[in-house]
Design a protein around this motif. Structure first.
Motif, PDB file in Angstrom:
ATOM      1  N   LEU A 100      42.664  34.805  43.646  1.00  0.00           N
ATOM      2  CA  LEU A 100      42.309  36.162  43.237  1.00  0.00           C
ATOM      3  C   LEU A 100      43.332  37.174  43.746  1.00  0.00           C
ATOM      4  O   LEU A 100      43.635  38.158  43.061  1.00  0.00           O
ATOM      5  CB  LEU A 100      40.898  36.518  43.713  1.00  0.00           C
ATOM      6  N   THR A 101      43.885  36.913  44.928  1.00  0.00           N
ATOM      7  CA  THR A 101      44.944  37.771  45.457  1.00  0.00           C
ATOM      8  C   THR A 101      46.181  37.676  44.580  1.00  0.00           C
ATOM      9  O   THR A 101      46.807  38.686  44.242  1.00  0.00           O
ATOM     10  CB  THR A 101      45.288  37.369  46.907  1.00  0.00           C
ATOM     11  N   LEU A 158      39.119  40.250  43.856  1.00  0.00           N
ATOM     12  CA  LEU A 158      38.831  40.037  45.265  1.00  0.00           C
ATOM     13  C   LEU A 158      38.470  41.361  45.929  1.00  0.00           C
ATOM     14  O   LEU A 158      39.134  42.374  45.713  1.00  0.00           O
ATOM     15  CB  LEU A 158      40.051  39.429  45.961  1.00  0.00           C
ATOM     16  N   ILE A 159      37.417  41.324  46.722  1.00  0.00           N
ATOM     17  CA  ILE A 159      37.035  42.470  47.542  1.00  0.00           C
ATOM     18  C   ILE A 159      37.074  42.010  49.000  1.00  0.00           C
ATOM     19  O   ILE A 159      36.497  40.981  49.345  1.00  0.00           O
ATOM     20  CB  ILE A 159      35.622  42.978  47.190  1.00  0.00           C
ATOM     21  N   CYS A 160      37.783  42.760  49.827  1.00  0.00           N
ATOM     22  CA  CYS A 160      37.887  42.450  51.255  1.00  0.00           C
ATOM     23  C   CYS A 160      37.104  43.500  52.036  1.00  0.00           C
ATOM     24  O   CYS A 160      37.269  44.693  51.823  1.00  0.00           O
ATOM     25  CB  CYS A 160      39.338  42.486  51.715  1.00  0.00           C
ATOM     26  N   LYS A 205      35.597  39.671  55.584  1.00  0.00           N
ATOM     27  CA  LYS A 205      34.809  38.866  54.658  1.00  0.00           C
ATOM     28  C   LYS A 205      35.375  39.109  53.272  1.00  0.00           C
ATOM     29  O   LYS A 205      35.768  40.228  52.935  1.00  0.00           O
ATOM     30  CB  LYS A 205      33.331  39.251  54.699  1.00  0.00           C
ATOM     31  N   TYR A 206      35.401  38.062  52.472  1.00  0.00           N
ATOM     32  CA  TYR A 206      35.959  38.145  51.136  1.00  0.00           C
ATOM     33  C   TYR A 206      34.877  37.880  50.101  1.00  0.00           C
ATOM     34  O   TYR A 206      34.034  37.010  50.281  1.00  0.00           O
ATOM     35  CB  TYR A 206      37.105  37.142  50.975  1.00  0.00           C
ATOM     36  N   TYR A 207      34.924  38.661  49.028  1.00  0.00           N
ATOM     37  CA  TYR A 207      33.951  38.545  47.952  1.00  0.00           C
ATOM     38  C   TYR A 207      34.675  38.486  46.617  1.00  0.00           C
ATOM     39  O   TYR A 207      35.733  39.094  46.442  1.00  0.00           O
ATOM     40  CB  TYR A 207      32.998  39.751  47.942  1.00  0.00           C
ATOM     41  N   GLN A 208      34.062  37.770  45.677  1.00  0.00           N
ATOM     42  CA  GLN A 208      34.536  37.752  44.307  1.00  0.00           C
ATOM     43  C   GLN A 208      33.629  38.681  43.519  1.00  0.00           C
ATOM     44  O   GLN A 208      32.396  38.547  43.577  1.00  0.00           O
ATOM     45  CB  GLN A 208      34.480  36.334  43.745  1.00  0.00           C
TER      46      GLN A 208
END
Length: 83
Positions: free
Chosen positions: A72-73, A39-41, A49-52
Motif C-alpha cells: 500500500l505504501t 494505507l493509514i498510519c 498502527k497501520y490500517y487499510q
C-alpha cells in the motif's frame, strides 16, 4: 534557428511523449496489480498502527501482514509518480 532545427526538436518531443506515455502505462499497470485501498498510519504512544482503508472503513493490518502495508505504501508512491 534553421528550419531543420524545428523539425528535429519536434521529433525529439514526439519521442519524449511516447516514452512518457509508456511510463504512465507501466505505472498504471503496477497500481492495478496492488491491493485495493490506501494505507493509514496512526501513532499509538511510541508505536505505529497501520490500517487499510477503502475511504469509509479501516481494517487493522497486523505485523504478520507487513507485506500488505509495504504494498500500500508502494501504491501511494506510484500514484505520486503518476501525478
Amino acid at each position: 534557428m534553421a528550419k531543420g532545427g524545428g523539425i528535429i526538436l519536434y521529433e525529439k518531443l514526439l519521442v519524449e511523449q511516447v516514452r512518457i506515455e509508456r511510463r504512465i502505462a507501466r505505472v498504471q499497470k503496477q497500481i492495478s496489480e496492488l491491493p485495493e485501498g490506501k494505507l493509514i498510519c496512526c501513532r499509538n504512544g511510541k508505536n505505529y498502527k497501520y490500517y487499510q482503508s477503502d475511504g469509509h472503513t479501516k481494517v487493522y493490518i497486523p505485523k504478520k501482514k507487513r507485506r500488505l502495508a509495504e504494498q500500500l505504501t508502494f501504491k501511494k508512491y506510484l500514484s505520486v509518480v503518476l501525478e
